[in-house]
Design a protein around this motif. Structure first.
Motif, short mmCIF file in Angstrom:
data_model
loop_
_atom_site.label_atom_id
_atom_site.label_comp_id
_atom_site.label_asym_id
_atom_site.label_seq_id
_atom_site.Cartn_x
_atom_site.Cartn_y
_atom_site.Cartn_z
N LEU A 80 0.81 -1.16 -0.05
CA LEU A 80 -0.02 0.08 0.09
C LEU A 80 1.00 1.17 -0.03
N HIS A 81 1.97 1.14 0.85
CA HIS A 81 2.73 2.33 0.84
C HIS A 81 3.64 2.51 -0.48
N THR A 82 3.88 1.60 -1.07
CA THR A 82 4.59 1.64 -2.57
C THR A 82 3.50 2.07 -3.38
N ALA A 83 2.28 1.70 -3.27
CA ALA A 83 1.26 2.39 -4.09
C ALA A 83 1.06 3.87 -4.21
N THR A 84 0.98 4.34 -2.94
CA THR A 84 0.98 5.63 -2.65
C THR A 84 2.18 6.51 -3.23
N LEU A 85 3.50 5.99 -3.04
CA LEU A 85 4.58 6.50 -3.48
C LEU A 85 4.50 6.53 -5.04
N VAL A 86 3.98 5.58 -5.72
CA VAL A 86 3.95 5.50 -7.41
C VAL A 86 2.91 6.69 -7.56
N HIS A 87 1.92 6.91 -6.87
CA HIS A 87 0.91 7.85 -7.36
C HIS A 87 1.52 8.97 -7.04
#
Lengths: 325, 325
Positions: A80-87
């Motif tokens: 989830l953290h990685t997904a927010t970083l990508v966005h």
């Protein structure tokens, strides 16, 4: 005492950490080659994996009987953290993160948006497998609040009238809420409901301290401090606590310069703004607030039984403070 | 027989449809003003709401005892659909959708990415409230496959070697999978597990037909056909079925022109490519495939009890075919 991340924070959960890393790699596997390579790229660009480590430490504090489940939850947190970083990198049009090219820079915005969506979906898919409705509800509500916090941050951009309460809402959403999910989630998973509140309070206050410290560093760090460029927030007209506090403490020309810098963004007045946040006592106030939040976080820990795991969470909060000392 | 959308498809579920519309508006409510206004904007830009109508019709076919739950599921489907549209518009850099300015054009990419994330999270949050683990697993797996389909489409862009099997994987992910969630989800919710397969088969084949028809229209529609501009897919170098089939049916110069158009994108050769997809029999083949998929969809319906609701799904599949007749 000098705190060492590996020895004083990671060590008690090193075995789980390695297992979790494998689970992340399994989690991002996909029959679509592009999904795999982008996911791998962004997951590998991850930093210290502070959030899943918090989750694993919390799981041990709660005497989780099924450590594989805790490892899965930690993997979900990191995804989830990685997904927010990508966005976020698409949102901020960032080309680099921790010295590595971002997904949007390496591929393009399209790929980054869609792979971020994949990572969110896959994280929920793995969460459903943990087969716990209370946990699912906590995460589904929490991820809504995270997205709302991110939008609130956009809404506040270039708004010099943003107050400290709004700032706290923003940092709760963009930072502290996922910390809370990591630790309270571990308590829910372990069925230790009496530990939910202290673990959530620890994570929420620590998250606030962590973000305030980050926002201080945007006005104080030098080139040697890794990963943070001075003036980034000012560039984007983000009304962070140093500026909010500077506006409170100043009148006349100084006040006008800070207001204008928030309203227009850009770093034309950076040197002058740095001078003002220092001389007005704004940075002192921010440091005080970071210490207060850390104290609240550590107080919450006292409600939990003493152990190496609890000590590691304590060390983590202390280590964060060292960045502004 | 001329099929009228309102009378022959929507009418049997008109009451549920109105209730669902209210639920969507409640679902997108947020204490963050910007989240609210963007969500409202994109939800109102929605078209005929074909997907939630399919969900409601399926719920009635399954004799759902709790229609409020079916309305909630339909609202969730439309919210997921809206979220993908918002992200697609960022991905495609679209300025208009159905004649209205997109979220990214009205606000900016940042806002569109984050509000899309909010809509995904909120949809999952509402889904968790339905308290059905089988449904949750179906949706969490399904949304992964949708994201994978979208990335596969990006991966295939400018790739003239894309074959029909890959094309079918792409359209299953980007279109048919959500159709399946809408109808099979209603069966899961109603506890009518024996209807899951026929409803999924109907939706999957209808979704394929619907997308093939859409891809045909990109080479045949005139300016009067709403919402679709001729040459959009060619512009982006998308290897859709008309081009894949044209490559199969041609050699020499014609073959080379189509290959080059996919590889480079752009509409410099649009007139020539339209001529080739016509003369090579590619469009005939696409129409045949659309009819075959529709036939498979209608056959699946035969496994369900006869009713006005089943007839409405039948009408929907027929109406879609009319667009290419």
């Amino acid at each position: 005492m000098t705190i060492d991340f590996k020895q004083d924070i990671l060590a008690p959960v090193a075995t789980d950490f390695a297992a979790m890393d494998k689970l992340i790699n399994e989690g991002i596997s996909s029959k679509v080659a592009l999904v795999m390579s982008v996911s791998k790229h962004v997951v590998e660009a991850g930093g210290k994996r502070m959030r899943p480590i918090m989750c694993l430490l919390a799981a041990h504090i709660c005497e989780e009987p099924n450590l594989v489940n805790a490892q899965k939850l930690a993997a979900i947190i990191e995804m989830l953290h990685t997904a927010t970083l990508v966005h976020d990198d698409v949102v901020d049009e960032s080309g680099l993160r921790r010295g590595r090219p971002t997904a949007n820079a390496t591929w393009n915005n399209q790929t980054a948006v869609l792979v971020g969506d994949f990572l969110i979906s896959r994280a929920f898919d793995l969460l459903v497998d943990l087969n716990n409705m209370v946990l699912l509800k906590d995460f589904s509500t929490g991820t809504c609040e995270i997205a709302e916090g991110e939008v609130l941050q956009l809404q506040a951009q270039h708004q010099p009238d943003t107050d400290e309460a709004t700032y706290l809402s923003i940092i709760h959403g963009k930072t502290s809420r996922l910390f809370e999910l990591a630790t309270e989630g571990a308590a829910i998973l372990a069925g230790k409901h009496e530990y939910r509140e202290p673990l959530r309070l620890f994570a929420g206050h620590f998250g606030n301290a962590f973000q305030i410290i980050d926002d201080i560093l945007d006005y104080t760090s030098d080139a040697e401090t890794l990963g943070k460029n001075i003036g980034d927030d000012l560039m984007e007209g983000k009304p962070t606590l140093p500026l909010i506090s500077a506006l409170q403490n100043t009148t006349g020309e100084e006040h006008a310069i800070v207001r204008k810098s928030i309203a227009t963004g850009g770093i034309a007045d950076l040197d002058r703004v740095i001078e003002i946040v220092n001389s007005s006592g704004a940075l002192d106030y921010c440091r005080q607030r970071a210490h207060e939040e850390t104290t609240s976080a550590l107080n919450a820990l006292q409600q939990l039984p003493e152990s190496d795991y609890r000590q590691a969470l304590h060390n983590l909060a202390q280590l964060a403070l060292h960045r502004i000392q």
